[in-house]
Enzyme design. Structure first.
Site, PDB file in Angstrom:
ATOM      1  N   ARG A  45      10.809  20.295  46.083  1.00  0.00           N
ATOM      2  CA  ARG A  45      11.743  20.731  47.124  1.00  0.00           C
ATOM      3  C   ARG A  45      13.160  20.883  46.560  1.00  0.00           C
ATOM      4  NH1 ARG A  45      11.766  16.688  50.547  1.00  0.00           N
ATOM      5  NH2 ARG A  45      13.941  16.198  50.190  1.00  0.00           N
ATOM      6  N   ASP A  65      22.109  41.370  55.632  1.00  0.00           N
ATOM      7  CA  ASP A  65      20.642  41.349  55.541  1.00  0.00           C
ATOM      8  C   ASP A  65      20.235  42.659  54.872  1.00  0.00           C
ATOM      9  OD1 ASP A  65      17.898  41.595  55.939  1.00  0.00           O
ATOM     10  OD2 ASP A  65      17.941  40.588  57.892  1.00  0.00           O
ATOM     11  N   TYR A  79      17.310  42.429  63.338  1.00  0.00           N
ATOM     12  CA  TYR A  79      15.961  41.869  63.455  1.00  0.00           C
ATOM     13  C   TYR A  79      15.926  40.890  64.635  1.00  0.00           C
ATOM     14  CZ  TYR A  79      11.631  39.652  61.905  1.00  0.00           C
ATOM     15  OH  TYR A  79      10.356  39.156  61.827  1.00  0.00           O
ATOM     16  N   LYS A  89       8.882  41.497  52.712  1.00  0.00           N
ATOM     17  CA  LYS A  89       8.890  42.949  52.845  1.00  0.00           C
ATOM     18  C   LYS A  89       8.880  43.614  51.464  1.00  0.00           C
ATOM     19  CE  LYS A  89       9.224  41.533  57.064  1.00  0.00           C
ATOM     20  NZ  LYS A  89      10.458  41.452  57.810  1.00  0.00           N
TER      21      LYS A  89
HETATM   22  C1  PLP Z   1      11.162  40.526  58.555  1.00  0.00           C
HETATM   23  C2  PLP Z   1      12.633  40.505  58.586  1.00  0.00           C
HETATM   24  C3  PLP Z   1      13.344  39.304  58.662  1.00  0.00           C
HETATM   25  C4  PLP Z   1      12.665  37.961  58.775  1.00  0.00           C
HETATM   26  O1  PLP Z   1      11.864  37.673  57.677  1.00  0.00           O
HETATM   27  P1  PLP Z   1      10.563  36.719  57.730  1.00  0.00           P
HETATM   28  O2  PLP Z   1      10.157  36.665  56.305  1.00  0.00           O
HETATM   29  O3  PLP Z   1       9.571  37.394  58.625  1.00  0.00           O
HETATM   30  O4  PLP Z   1      11.000  35.417  58.283  1.00  0.00           O
HETATM   31  C5  PLP Z   1      14.722  39.352  58.649  1.00  0.00           C
HETATM   32  N1  PLP Z   1      15.378  40.525  58.593  1.00  0.00           N
HETATM   33  C6  PLP Z   1      14.728  41.706  58.537  1.00  0.00           C
HETATM   34  C7  PLP Z   1      15.517  42.968  58.475  1.00  0.00           C
HETATM   35  C8  PLP Z   1      13.351  41.741  58.544  1.00  0.00           C
HETATM   36  O5  PLP Z   1      12.714  42.915  58.498  1.00  0.00           O
END
Ligand code: PLP
Length: 394
Positions: free
Chosen positions: A59, A184, A112, A209
Site C-alpha cells: 500500500r 481530467d 463524468y 479507459k
Molecule cells: C471513467 C471515467 C472516470 C472514472 O474512472 P473509473 O476508473 O471508472 O473510476 C473519470 N473521468 C472520466 C472522464 C471517465 O471517463
C-alpha cells in the site's frame, strides 16, 4: 546519455518506467507481494524513518506499481504520478488531499457523472462547496471565482457533450486567484493533450479507459507537476488506501506500450465515422472535435494533437430510433465505459438513464436521441457497415 524524458512519445510509450532488475528482465515483472522483509531490525528502522530507500508494504510502495507510475509521469511531463484503484479513487484522493473544510471548487458542468456527485453529495458533507459552470466559456469560470476558491476542476473534452474548455485561459484565471487547476485528461490520454503545457497543476486519468485500452482493468492515476507535492500526496493515498494492485498495474503498463499507435487509429476511425454520421439522414447533429461544425473546432486544433475516439450524436427519431439502433447494430457492443480496442455504443435514454425520467434527463442535457460511441481500432469500413445495419431498421 539522453534521458528517457527527452525521447519521442513513441519511444517513451515503450520504455518509460521500466525498471532494471537482477535477472535482466526486459519488462517490469509482477511483484505480486503484499509485504517486503527487512534484513534485520536496524534495516527495518532505517526504512521506516526514511533514512534508507526501500520497499516495506505494497500500500506504501511496490516496484510494479512504481514502474507504471513512472511511465505515466514521464508521458505527461509531470514530476510524479500515483496509481489509484479507480479513476474515482484518483479524483477523491486529489480533492480530499488538496482541500479543507470551507474551501470552494469550480467544476465543469459537463463532467463524468460520479465526479459531479462526489463533489455535490459527498465532499459537501465535509464542508467543501462546489459550483458547476460551463467551462467552455472561460468567463463563466471568472464569474464563479470566490475568495475561498482553491481548485478549478476541468474535464475537456467534457462528458458526454464533448465541449472543449480553454486550458491556458482557465489556468491563468485560477493562478491569478491563487487557486490550482486540475484536469481530467481521460478522454485524450497523454498522447492527445498535455495539460501541464497550458499551466495545469494536477492531472487525473481513469486508467480504465485509453491508457489501459483493453477493457480488463479498473484503475486511476493522479499526476503531479511539482515534486514538492509528492510526499503530501503519497502519504494521503497511503492513508485513504485506494491504491492500484500490482497485477492491474502490470496490465496497464503493458497497455501503454501501444498507446501511441492505438490513439492514432482511434482518431482515424473516429474521423471517418463522424463524417459518415454527419451526412446521415437519420442524424440530427454530431459532436466530434475533428469536425469543423464543432463549436470549439479551432481551440481543439490549438490544444489537442488529435480529436480523440469519442463521438456523441443525436438521432432524429429520439427514443424509439435509439432502441432500434441498439438492438440491430453489428460489431458494436452495448456497454458503458470507453477507450478500449473494441467499439462500444451507448444510448443513455433507453439504457443507463432510462429510470431517470424524461424531465430529469433533459435537465442533465441527455436528450432522447443522444447516442455515445467509443470508437475502437477495428476496420472503419466494417464499423460503418455495423452501424448501417442498425440504421436500416429504423
Ligand atoms: C471513467 C471515467 C472516470 C472514472 O474512472 P473509473 O476508473 O471508472 O473510476 C473519470 N473521468 C472520466 C472522464 C471517465 O471517463
Amino acid at each position: 546519455m539522453k534521458s528517457i524524458r527527452n525521447f519521442s512519445f513513441d519511444t517513451k510509450c515503450v520504455h518509460a518506467g521500466t525498471k532494471e532488475d537482477q535477472y535482466g528482465s526486459v519488462i517490469t515483472p509482477i511483484y505480486q507481494v503484499s509485504t517486503f522483509k527487512f534484513k534485520n531490525a536496524a534495516h527495518g528502522a532505517r526504512l521506516f524513518s526514511g533514512e534508507e530507500d526501500g520497499y516495506i508494504y505494497t500500500r506504501m510502495r511496490n516496484p510494479t506499481i512504481e514502474a507504471l507510475e513512472d511511465s505515466i509521469a514521464i508521458l505527461e511531463g509531470g514530476a510524479k504520478a500515483l496509481a489509484c484503484s479507480s479513476g474515482m479513487a484518483a479524483s477523491h484522493t486529489l480533492i480530499a488531499t488538496l482541500l479543507n473544510n470551507g474551501d470552494h471548487v469550480i467544476c465543469s458542468e459537463s463532467v463524468y457523472g460520479p465526479t459531479l456527485t462526489l463533489l455535490q453529495n459527498i465532499m459537501s458533507r465535509f464542508g467543501i462547496e462546489s459550483t458547476f459552470v460551463d467551462t467552455s466559456n472561460s468567463e463563466n469560470v471568472k464569474n464563479a471565482l470566490k475568495p475561498n476558491t482553491k481548485l478549478v476542476f476541468v474535464e475537456t473534452p467534457g462528458n458526454p457533450t464533448l465541449v472543449i474548455s480553454d486550458l491556458q485561459q482557465i489556468a491563468d484565471l485560477a493562478h491569478n486567484h491563487r487557486a490550482k487547476l486540475a484536469v481530467d485528461n481521460t478522454f485524450m490520454s497523454p498522447v492527445l493533450q498535455n495539460p501541464f503545457k497550458f499551466g495545469a497543476d494536477y492531472i487525473i486519468h481513469s486508467l480504465t479507459k485509453f491508457l489501459n485500452g483493453h477493457a480488463d482493468v479498473v484503475g486511476g492515476v493522479i499526476v503531479l507537476k511539482e515534486q514538492s507535492d509528492f510526499e503530501k500526496f503519497r502519504k494521503s493515498l497511503n492513508q485513504f488506501g485506494g491504491v492500484l494492485e500490482p497485477f492491474n498495474s502490470f496490465l496497464v503498463h503493458r497497455g501503454i506500450k501501444t498507446l501511441k499507435i492505438r490513439m492514432e487509429r482511434h482518431c482515424q476511425n473516429a474521423q471517418k465515422i463522424a463524417e459518415y454520421l454527419e451526412s446521415h439522414k437519420q442524424v440530427e447533429w454530431v459532436s466530434f472535435p475533428g469536425l469543423p461544425s464543432h463549436p470549439q473546432y479551432e481551440l481543439a486544433k490549438k490544444q489537442m494533437y488529435g480529436p480523440g475516439g469519442m463521438i456523441s450524436f443525436e438521432l432524429k427519431n429520439g427514443l424509439e430510433a435509439g432502441k432500434i439502433l441498439m438492438d440491430n447494430v453489428r460489431i458494436w457492443q452495448l456497454a458503458v465505459s470507453l477507450g478500449g480496442v473494441e467499439s462500444l455504443i451507448q444510448h443513455p435514454a433507453s439504457m443507463t438513464h432510462a429510470s431517470m425520467g424524461k424531465e430529469a434527463r433533459e435537465k442533465a442535457s441527455i436528450t432522447d436521441g443522444l447516442v455515445r460511441l467509443s470508437i475502437g481500432i477495428e476496420d472503419a469500413g466494417e464499423l460503418i457497415e455495423g452501424l448501417e445495419e442498425g440504421f436500416s431498421k429504423i
